[in-house]
Write a protein that holds these residues in place. Sequence first.
Motif, PDB file in Angstrom:
ATOM      1  N   LYS A  82       0.825  -1.212   0.000  1.00  0.00           N
ATOM      2  CA  LYS A  82       0.000   0.000   0.000  1.00  0.00           C
ATOM      3  C   LYS A  82       0.852   1.253   0.000  1.00  0.00           C
ATOM      4  CE  LYS A  82      -4.026  -2.016   2.095  1.00  0.00           C
ATOM      5  NZ  LYS A  82      -4.985  -2.007   3.167  1.00  0.00           N
ATOM      6  N   LYS A  84       0.415   4.969   1.292  1.00  0.00           N
ATOM      7  CA  LYS A  84      -0.421   5.752   2.198  1.00  0.00           C
ATOM      8  C   LYS A  84       0.046   7.198   2.150  1.00  0.00           C
ATOM      9  CE  LYS A  84      -2.058   5.951   6.947  1.00  0.00           C
ATOM     10  NZ  LYS A  84      -1.929   5.421   8.303  1.00  0.00           N
ATOM     11  N   ASP A  87      -4.036  10.312   5.535  1.00  0.00           N
ATOM     12  CA  ASP A  87      -4.906   9.292   6.124  1.00  0.00           C
ATOM     13  C   ASP A  87      -5.450   8.296   5.104  1.00  0.00           C
ATOM     14  OD1 ASP A  87      -4.638  10.419   8.668  1.00  0.00           O
ATOM     15  OD2 ASP A  87      -6.297  11.806   8.329  1.00  0.00           O
ATOM     16  N   ASN A  88      -5.142   8.499   3.827  1.00  0.00           N
ATOM     17  CA  ASN A  88      -5.684   7.639   2.760  1.00  0.00           C
ATOM     18  C   ASN A  88      -4.622   6.664   2.262  1.00  0.00           C
ATOM     19  OD1 ASN A  88      -8.228   9.056   2.657  1.00  0.00           O
ATOM     20  ND2 ASN A  88      -7.084  10.726   1.717  1.00  0.00           N
ATOM     21  N   SER A  89      -5.071   5.448   1.957  1.00  0.00           N
ATOM     22  CA  SER A  89      -4.131   4.475   1.393  1.00  0.00           C
ATOM     23  C   SER A  89      -4.795   3.731   0.248  1.00  0.00           C
ATOM     24  CB  SER A  89      -3.648   3.493   2.460  1.00  0.00           C
ATOM     25  OG  SER A  89      -4.691   2.655   2.898  1.00  0.00           O
ATOM     26  N   ASP A  90      -3.962   3.325  -0.706  1.00  0.00           N
ATOM     27  CA  ASP A  90      -4.423   2.548  -1.848  1.00  0.00           C
ATOM     28  C   ASP A  90      -3.446   1.429  -2.121  1.00  0.00           C
ATOM     29  OD1 ASP A  90      -6.906   3.850  -2.980  1.00  0.00           O
ATOM     30  OD2 ASP A  90      -5.568   5.577  -2.799  1.00  0.00           O
ATOM     31  N   TYR A 125      -4.693   7.617  -5.520  1.00  0.00           N
ATOM     32  CA  TYR A 125      -4.263   8.070  -4.202  1.00  0.00           C
ATOM     33  C   TYR A 125      -4.800   9.466  -3.963  1.00  0.00           C
ATOM     34  CZ  TYR A 125      -0.519  10.431  -6.817  1.00  0.00           C
ATOM     35  OH  TYR A 125       0.191  11.195  -7.694  1.00  0.00           O
ATOM     36  N   GLU A 136       3.775   6.935   3.276  1.00  0.00           N
ATOM     37  CA  GLU A 136       4.295   5.657   3.761  1.00  0.00           C
ATOM     38  C   GLU A 136       4.133   4.583   2.699  1.00  0.00           C
ATOM     39  OE1 GLU A 136       3.291   5.958   8.522  1.00  0.00           O
ATOM     40  OE2 GLU A 136       1.915   4.861   7.238  1.00  0.00           O
ATOM     41  N   SER A 147       8.800   5.576   5.383  1.00  0.00           N
ATOM     42  CA  SER A 147       7.914   6.644   5.821  1.00  0.00           C
ATOM     43  C   SER A 147       8.673   7.960   5.718  1.00  0.00           C
ATOM     44  CB  SER A 147       7.504   6.402   7.283  1.00  0.00           C
ATOM     45  OG  SER A 147       6.710   7.458   7.751  1.00  0.00           O
TER      46      SER A 147
END
Length: 170
Positions: A82, A84, A87-90, A125, A136, A147
């Motif tokens: 993933k 990230k 706060d969003n992850s794909d 994303y 990250e 990160s």
Amino acid sequence: LIFTNSFPQETELILSIENMEDECGNISGVIEYRFLYYVPQPFDVVVNEIMADPTPVVDLPEHEYVEIKNTTEFDIDLTGWKLKIGDNSDEFPSYTLDSSSYLILCDHGEGSNFDSYGNVIEIPYSYITDGGKSIEILDKEGVIIDSINFTKDWYQDPEKEDGGWSLERI
């Protein structure tokens, strides 16, 4: 196949199959499959470059992107990993990142803008804010491989802070 012992890391192994018989009675000869077992560790894949503010255009496509680098001598399967941002992850699509190579991650529909710069995959994303955000890379078990928290202060040049320049990690 179930193996009683764990594979040693970073060692080329050979899986040998022989005398396998199909339903018609045909028996195979010796079939060998060479493989290397390697479990990626933190910093094996790193965020190498960030384009947070592509406007005004300065020699690069007018689209945000994140470039990652495989820092190892081993190919790394990114399937299920993933990206990230904030706060969003794909999730990454099925992709193997060759040893010591780079990969540009851009939003859906923008890949053709980056083809001339190297390997590209499109991944949805959230947008990277111009002022900074955390980014990250997580493996398929959720372990943080890299990160980074960046800010536009990294440019150290007021002209570049206005956009069009990528941030490269050194």
